[in-house]
Design an enzyme around this catalytic site. Structure first.
Site: not given
Ligand SMILES: O=C(CO)COP(=O)(O)O
Length: 261
Positions: A12, A100, A102, A172, A178, A218
């Protein structure tokens, strides 16, 4: 057909290029070459780190690969701030994340955008890691399987079976990203199996049996073993834990079937 697990570290928006070099060196030191027969390991740093990571990986002949977190849907031209697939290919990238959650949420990317980016990646010889995943409200309504299958279909619409064979899918669940709230191994398996069945319809069952479907959300060294032990889960897209060299090396070794480094 046996699918080689893939552990992908999505950094990220973390680490500058100096920090990137230090992290990749530590991962390489902690994860001896022998593991790479049984697991593919890749890091996905910010764009500004990629040249430095390339220099290190090529110079020291490291077996891990690297890629990017996004790619433009366009080839070149007046697209201020964007990075093209050919630029990433020129830097030796293997993978690129597309769609993704995000980017879907914070940057308004819909399935059409994700499809266009997937095509841009494929056109440039990059392997797209196409992300899908439901929010908490959809999970609580019990509609997560249908929702993810729909997102998958939209994100891969119209691709040939040959192209479907070249993608990696990452499931995901947004509520697990996160948050420390990891989906159970059977939650991951449920959706990843449905993804594989849908890939069989989009392409052919034979193609679907070769496509890697990852879980993300996670993931850490403690839970990765059970997750990648599921029959339709072929690795992990790792966020926070990919920023810690020891933990990332350990979870990669676990995905390889051990022993611990
Ligand atoms: O978005 C993620 C990977 O692309 C997952 O993030 P985390 O492993 O920090 O939860």
């Amino acid at each position: 057909m046996a699918r080689k697990p893939l552990i992908a570290g999505n950094w990220k928006m973390n680490l500058n290029h100096f920090e990137a070099i230090a992290l990749v060196q530590k991962i390489a030191f902690s994860l001896p070459d022998k593991y790479f027969d049984k697991v593919d390991v890749t890091v996905l740093p910010p764009f500004t780190d990629i040249r430095s990571v390339q220099t290190l990986v090529e110079g020291d002949k490291l077996l891990l690969t690297y890629g990017a977190q996004d790619v433009s849907a366009h080839d070149s031209g007046a697209f201020t701030g964007e990075i093209s697939g050919s630029m990433l290919a020129k830097l030796g990238c293997t993978f690129v994340v597309v769609g993704h959650s995000e980017r879907r949420t914070l940057h308004g990317e819909d399935n059409d955008t994700v499809l266009a980016k997937t095509k841009a990646a494929l056109k440039n010889g990059l392997t797209p890691i196409v992300c899908i995943g439901e929010g908490l409200n959809i999970r609580e309504a019990g509609e997560h399987v249908a929702y993810n299958v729909e997102q998958l279909r939209g994100s891969l619409a119209g691709l040939s079976a040959e192209d479907v064979a070249k993608v990696v899918i990452a499931y995901e669940p947004v509520w697990a990203i996160g948050t420390g709230r990891v989906a159970s191994a059977s939650d991951a398996q449920e959706v990843c199996a449905a993804v594989r069945a849908a890939l069989g319809e989009l392409a052919t069952p034979a193609v679907a049996s070769t496509v890697r479907v990852l879980y993300g959300g996670s993931v850490n060294a403690k839970n990765v073993g059970e997750i990648v032990g599921q029959s339709d889960v072929d690795g992990a897209l790792v966020g926070g834990a990919s920023l810690k060299a020891d933990e990332f090396a350990t979870l990669s070794a676990i995905a390889a079937g051990g022993p611990l480094p």
